[in-house]
Design a protein around this motif. Sequence first.
Motif, PDB file in Angstrom:
ATOM      1  N   ASN A 140       0.877  -1.171   0.000  1.00 59.61           N
ATOM      2  CA  ASN A 140       0.000   0.000   0.000  1.00 59.61           C
ATOM      3  C   ASN A 140       0.910   1.215   0.000  1.00 59.61           C
ATOM      4  O   ASN A 140       1.827   1.312   0.819  1.00 59.61           O
ATOM      5  N   ILE A 141       0.659   2.143  -0.904  1.00 60.63           N
ATOM      6  CA  ILE A 141       1.562   3.282  -1.050  1.00 60.63           C
ATOM      7  C   ILE A 141       0.763   4.518  -1.461  1.00 60.63           C
ATOM      8  O   ILE A 141      -0.170   4.422  -2.248  1.00 60.63           O
ATOM      9  N   ASN A 142       1.133   5.657  -0.883  1.00 57.90           N
ATOM     10  CA  ASN A 142       0.464   6.916  -1.195  1.00 57.90           C
ATOM     11  C   ASN A 142       1.217   7.671  -2.276  1.00 57.90           C
ATOM     12  O   ASN A 142       2.427   7.488  -2.462  1.00 57.90           O
ATOM     13  N   ALA A 143       0.509   8.538  -2.961  1.00 60.20           N
ATOM     14  CA  ALA A 143       1.118   9.366  -4.010  1.00 60.20           C
ATOM     15  C   ALA A 143       2.296  10.140  -3.435  1.00 60.20           C
ATOM     16  O   ALA A 143       2.219  10.701  -2.339  1.00 60.20           O
ATOM     17  N   GLY A 144       3.397  10.131  -4.167  1.00 62.08           N
ATOM     18  CA  GLY A 144       4.573  10.877  -3.743  1.00 62.08           C
ATOM     19  C   GLY A 144       5.461  10.145  -2.763  1.00 62.08           C
ATOM     20  O   GLY A 144       6.512  10.647  -2.370  1.00 62.08           O
ATOM     21  N   GLU A 145       5.066   8.941  -2.354  1.00 61.85           N
ATOM     22  CA  GLU A 145       5.868   8.159  -1.419  1.00 61.85           C
ATOM     23  C   GLU A 145       6.530   7.005  -2.170  1.00 61.85           C
ATOM     24  O   GLU A 145       6.210   6.730  -3.321  1.00 61.85           O
ATOM     25  N   TYR A 146       7.445   6.335  -1.479  1.00 64.24           N
ATOM     26  CA  TYR A 146       8.056   5.151  -2.071  1.00 64.24           C
ATOM     27  C   TYR A 146       8.108   4.034  -1.037  1.00 64.24           C
ATOM     28  O   TYR A 146       8.054   4.255   0.160  1.00 64.24           O
ATOM     29  N   TYR A 147       8.185   2.843  -1.565  1.00 62.15           N
ATOM     30  CA  TYR A 147       8.267   1.637  -0.739  1.00 62.15           C
ATOM     31  C   TYR A 147       9.531   0.894  -1.154  1.00 62.15           C
ATOM     32  O   TYR A 147       9.759   0.673  -2.338  1.00 62.15           O
ATOM     33  N   ARG A 148      10.350   0.517  -0.177  1.00 57.46           N
ATOM     34  CA  ARG A 148      11.589  -0.199  -0.473  1.00 57.46           C
ATOM     35  C   ARG A 148      11.418  -1.690  -0.196  1.00 57.46           C
ATOM     36  O   ARG A 148      10.933  -2.094   0.849  1.00 57.46           O
ATOM     37  N   MET A 149      11.855  -2.491  -1.169  1.00 54.90           N
ATOM     38  CA  MET A 149      11.880  -3.945  -1.025  1.00 54.90           C
ATOM     39  C   MET A 149      13.337  -4.380  -1.013  1.00 54.90           C
ATOM     40  O   MET A 149      14.128  -3.911  -1.832  1.00 54.90           O
TER      41      MET A 149
END
Length: 197
Positions: A166-175
């Motif tokens: 789940n991710i919001n606009a302008g954010e990032y998620y690291r895997m």
Amino acid sequence: IEHFSSSTCAPCVLINQLMHKMTEDNPGKYTYTKYVLNFPGVGDPYYTKEGGIRHDFYQVSSVPRCFLDAEFQLSGNTPQPVTKTKLLNRYDVPAFAEIRGAFNIDENNIIRITADVASYINITDLRTFISVNEKTTTKNVSENGETEFHHISLTMPDNAEGRIVNINAGEYYRMECTLNITETFMEDIGDLEVALW
């Protein structure tokens, strides 16, 4: 592109050749993973459980089967390769997210993968996938006459069903993922690629 094939499948030869040419002619415009399956006959010796999970997801009953953005490539009742036209049409569609990744392999044959997913919109239940592929394999040669195979999935170190993000606009998620690459069918450690989608 997710492509299902096998070195024991005679109809796979033409599709594999057409897919290889299309990808060679369009560098940087695709993410491509080929899963080799354990049929027909004894199937391909490079079959993996992750390929089996993707096979079950798409309900693949025979090979060859190519999917572009999860859409089965079919003309009438005949499976088709991804065409350059279809690839470029999809390539021109603006993306809702951007994925950037990198990997390295240390002296102990541990591969470390880092991927950042940046979103332009709010997204829930996004499935993200990572596959470690070998660009060219030759040791899975079998009865269909092919002598090399391309973009073969060796493993999906994170989750073959996809990590839900789940991710919001302008954010990032690291895997981040790590694994010992020698536990796969890898032939040449210098010939690996990581596909992210």
